[in-house]
Design an enzyme around this catalytic site. Structure first.
Site, PDB file in Angstrom:
ATOM      1  CD  GLU A  92      -3.059  -1.192   0.192  1.00 27.87           C
ATOM      2  OE1 GLU A  92      -3.393  -0.030  -0.588  1.00 27.87           O
ATOM      3  OE2 GLU A  92      -3.162  -2.069  -0.207  1.00 27.87           O
ATOM      4  CD  GLU A 109      -2.680  -2.991  -7.081  1.00 26.21           C
ATOM      5  OE1 GLU A 109      -2.591  -3.577  -5.826  1.00 26.21           O
ATOM      6  OE2 GLU A 109      -3.772  -2.028  -6.724  1.00 26.21           O
TER       7      GLU A 109
END
Length: 427
Positions: free
Chosen positions: A288, A367
């Site tokens: 994250e 991602e």
């Protein structure tokens, strides 16, 4: 994709070390049920929308809104008042027609597969609260936007765009501090090894962390998540308790709640082991924080605002076209709110589909990059195991049709992410 769900009944060889046959079958049946529900709810939505258009539902509701505002002493010249009444009725209609689908999804599908932690009373209290909070934000913002469009002159689209930019930034800033706590309980992460390690990792990449919260997501669902928010030097991290093996209520015996609501919810808790160990939580956070360090959040904001500006510009070009309003049953008037609805919801629909696909492709790229960033932090092994655990806890099905995956998956399929983590070189 449904054919994949129906026919892939045995664990593929490449998944043998990752997923046991029992979990594989559970995830297959869960995703098959979700797919069936998605098909029928989507079909209903299309039929409902088509019938509203064919039967003149939008001009009918506009006329009803005019009658209601007229009885309250606001004539046709008070277009913004009529627009707010229309918006209230439209969102109420949407909430009522969507309620059976939401109930079925929560208390049949999610309940059947062990994810739902809500009682019926909690569900309805939550739904009413969401509706009220939404109206408290939506109505004032819409009224100001309509007013800006009315008085903005030839360059109203610039002022309207700037207004929506400010509103979006304000909402992002206040959401976790003032809006989210209306629905879920946020507590600071207790002092201990996990908090200390999170702060150390944040400091190592110059992430300006100020607070770490745990949100009690387990009273609503056993799905897990984590995110960060805040601008400039005031960043906060939020961890769902379902992500944390040591804090998840689902790993503890039911205890008496502090109030009736939490007691009701906890009585439904299923005592099953889930969540990640501290090292795996740190790996997930490394991913994250990679989004922040690599500028993904800023890039997404820039893309969103560029798109917003383009849409308002095209709206300014099209709003004077009377034939657009006539096509939707508005022959004698051209209300600004209706123009916004026609252009943004219907005219831009094909463009929005293409944009959505492009953003999905970009999201998958981000991602992979965030995974690679976590790997550079030395978290590859822990992220590898965390992804497997999270996939198991959320009953994600690791086999997908490539076209379906390409169009719908904002995150890369599990096997692709695991393979990238094992590779010695990262792009």
């Amino acid at each position: 994709q449904r054919r994949v769900y129906r026919t892939t009944t045995h664990v593929p060889r490449e998944l043998g070390q990752i997923m046991d046959s029992e979990t594989f079958e559970k995830s297959r049946l869960y995703q098959l049920d979700k797919s069936t529900f998605s098909f029928w709810s989507g079909l209903y939505s299309e039929v409902e929308g088509t019938m509203i258009l064919l039967c003149g539902g939008i001009p009918f509701l506009w006329n009803v809104s005019g009658q209601i505002s007229g009885r309250a002493g606001f004539g046709p010249e008070y277009e913004i008042v009529q627009s707010l009444v229309f918006l209230l009725l439209a969102t109420l209609f949407s909430a009522v027609t969507g309620l059976p689908w939401s109930l079925y999804n929560t208390f049949v599908i999610e309940e059947k597969h062990g994810f739902n932690q809500q009682t019926l009373g909690f569900f309805f209290k939550d739904a009413i609260k969401k509706f009220i909070v939404t109206q408290c934000i939506l109505l004032p913002v819409t009224s100001l936007l309509l007013y800006i469009i009315k008085i903005g002159g030839d360059y109203f689209f610039i002022y309207a765009w700037l207004f929506t930019l400010v509103v979006s930034l304000v909402l992002v800033t206040i959401y976790a501090d003032y809006i989210a706590p209306l629905f879920d309980k946020f507590i600071p992460l207790p002092e201990g090894d996990l908090k200390q390690e999170i702060e150390t990792m944040a400091k190592s990449i110059d992430f300006p962390l100020t607070k770490v919260y745990v949100v009690e997501g387990s009273k609503r669902s056993s799905h897990s998540n984590a995110y960060f928010y805040g601008f400039f030097k005031n960043k906060r991290i939020v961890l769902f308790d379902t992500l944390l093996e040591d804090y998840s209520a689902l790993n503890k015996e039911s205890t008496e709640g502090e109030d009736g609501e939490s007691e009701e919810t906890k009585s439904k808790t299923k005592n099953k082991k889930q969540g990640c160990k501290n090292e795996e939580v740190l790996a997930v956070l490394g991913h994250e924080l990679g989004h922040w360090k690599l500028g993904h959040t800023v890039k997404n904001i820039i893309i969103s605002q560029m798109n917003s500006f383009l849409c308002f510009f095209l709206f300014a070009v099209l709003i004077s076209r009377k034939e657009l309003f006539a096509a939707f049953g508005f022959y004698d008037s051209q209300p600004t709110l209706i123009g916004l609805m026609i252009i943004f919801q219907f005219i831009f629909s094909p463009y929005n589909e293409v944009l959505s696909f492009c953003l999905t492709v970009l999201s998958r790229r981000f991602e992979f990059q965030a995974d690679a960033f976590a790997k550079k932090l030395g978290k590859a092994k822990d992220l590898y195991s965390a992804l497997i655990k999270l996939n198991k806890d959320n009953l994600g099905f690791p086999v997908s049709d490539w076209i379906f995956s390409m169009w719908h998956y904002s995150h890369p399929p599990l096997l692709e992410r695991l393979q990238a983590l094992k590779d010695t070189k990262q792009e």
